[in-house]
Design a protein around this motif. Sequence first.
Motif, PDB file in Angstrom:
ATOM      1  N   GLN A  65       0.834  -1.210   0.000  1.00 16.70           N
ATOM      2  CA  GLN A  65       0.000   0.000   0.000  1.00 16.70           C
ATOM      3  C   GLN A  65       0.869   1.260   0.000  1.00 16.70           C
ATOM      4  O   GLN A  65       0.610   2.194  -0.764  1.00 16.70           O
ATOM      5  CB  GLN A  65      -0.936   0.002   1.205  1.00 16.70           C
ATOM      6  N   ILE A  66       1.870   1.276   0.853  1.00 22.15           N
ATOM      7  CA  ILE A  66       2.765   2.439   0.945  1.00 22.15           C
ATOM      8  C   ILE A  66       3.458   2.673  -0.386  1.00 22.15           C
ATOM      9  O   ILE A  66       3.480   3.787  -0.911  1.00 22.15           O
ATOM     10  CB  ILE A  66       3.810   2.230   2.069  1.00 22.15           C
ATOM     11  N   PHE A  67       4.033   1.616  -0.954  1.00 23.36           N
ATOM     12  CA  PHE A  67       4.816   1.762  -2.180  1.00 23.36           C
ATOM     13  C   PHE A  67       3.921   2.154  -3.354  1.00 23.36           C
ATOM     14  O   PHE A  67       4.297   2.991  -4.171  1.00 23.36           O
ATOM     15  CB  PHE A  67       5.598   0.482  -2.472  1.00 23.36           C
ATOM     16  N   SER A  68       2.727   1.586  -3.418  1.00 20.70           N
ATOM     17  CA  SER A  68       1.786   1.959  -4.487  1.00 20.70           C
ATOM     18  C   SER A  68       1.445   3.442  -4.408  1.00 20.70           C
ATOM     19  O   SER A  68       1.425   4.141  -5.429  1.00 20.70           O
ATOM     20  CB  SER A  68       0.494   1.147  -4.376  1.00 20.70           C
ATOM     21  N   LYS A  69       1.170   3.928  -3.205  1.00 21.93           N
ATOM     22  CA  LYS A  69       0.849   5.351  -3.015  1.00 21.93           C
ATOM     23  C   LYS A  69       2.016   6.232  -3.441  1.00 21.93           C
ATOM     24  O   LYS A  69       1.811   7.263  -4.078  1.00 21.93           O
ATOM     25  CB  LYS A  69       0.484   5.634  -1.560  1.00 21.93           C
ATOM     26  N   ILE A  70       3.227   5.832  -3.074  1.00 25.19           N
ATOM     27  CA  ILE A  70       4.414   6.615  -3.445  1.00 25.19           C
ATOM     28  C   ILE A  70       4.532   6.683  -4.960  1.00 25.19           C
ATOM     29  O   ILE A  70       4.761   7.753  -5.525  1.00 25.19           O
ATOM     30  CB  ILE A  70       5.697   6.012  -2.822  1.00 25.19           C
ATOM     31  N   LEU A  71       4.389   5.550  -5.617  1.00 28.29           N
ATOM     32  CA  LEU A  71       4.515   5.507  -7.081  1.00 28.29           C
ATOM     33  C   LEU A  71       3.494   6.412  -7.754  1.00 28.29           C
ATOM     34  O   LEU A  71       3.825   7.153  -8.679  1.00 28.29           O
ATOM     35  CB  LEU A  71       4.359   4.070  -7.592  1.00 28.29           C
ATOM     36  N   ILE A  72       2.267   6.354  -7.293  1.00 27.67           N
ATOM     37  CA  ILE A  72       1.196   7.153  -7.905  1.00 27.67           C
ATOM     38  C   ILE A  72       1.353   8.632  -7.569  1.00 27.67           C
ATOM     39  O   ILE A  72       1.329   9.481  -8.457  1.00 27.67           O
ATOM     40  CB  ILE A  72      -0.190   6.628  -7.456  1.00 27.67           C
TER      41      ILE A  72
END
Length: 187
Positions: free
Chosen positions: A7-14
């Motif tokens: 979840q954290i990494f997906s948010k960062i990418l987006i």
Amino acid sequence: MIEEFNQIFSKILIKHSLKNRFVLGLSGGTDSIVLLHLLKNFISKSKSNIKIFPVVVDHSIRNNSSNESVKIKSYAEKLGFKTKTRKIREKVPKSNLQNWARIHRRKILIEEAIRNKSNLILAHHLNDQAETIFMRLNKGSGLVGLVGMKEVHDWQGTKIIRPLINIQKNKILKYISENKLFYLNDP
């Protein structure tokens, strides 16, 4: 921890519209090994085209550092990552060794990120954040310095990503233990 990281990494990418290429500073310690595993899992689950380029920096400080670098590189390659080792060739100072190592390690990792047209991803976690703020407070840093490390930061044109910055060290150690992961202890 896997779902939390994803979840954290997906948010960062987006949120930051990041490139899909990352140089990973891989020390072989618990933090960077867990980050390596979490990234591998993220790539597998999301079926994304993210590319990770682990870089092991051999500080040449201890007699065994070259052997450790070979073990770390071999481990990352067994997980499917094309891994590179870079040796610090500067003369090791008699004092302020940690700062010397940090400066040279950052220089090498930034060079590799630029060479690979990549972001730089590091395994700093919440305990590192607390230590950074404490050290800055002791040095009389202003309010900007007391903010600490950011999850995403631009350093001379290279994005530095710290997806574990809000995760406590004890969660990282628990993940290592539960998954029986290889790691090295730096005395």
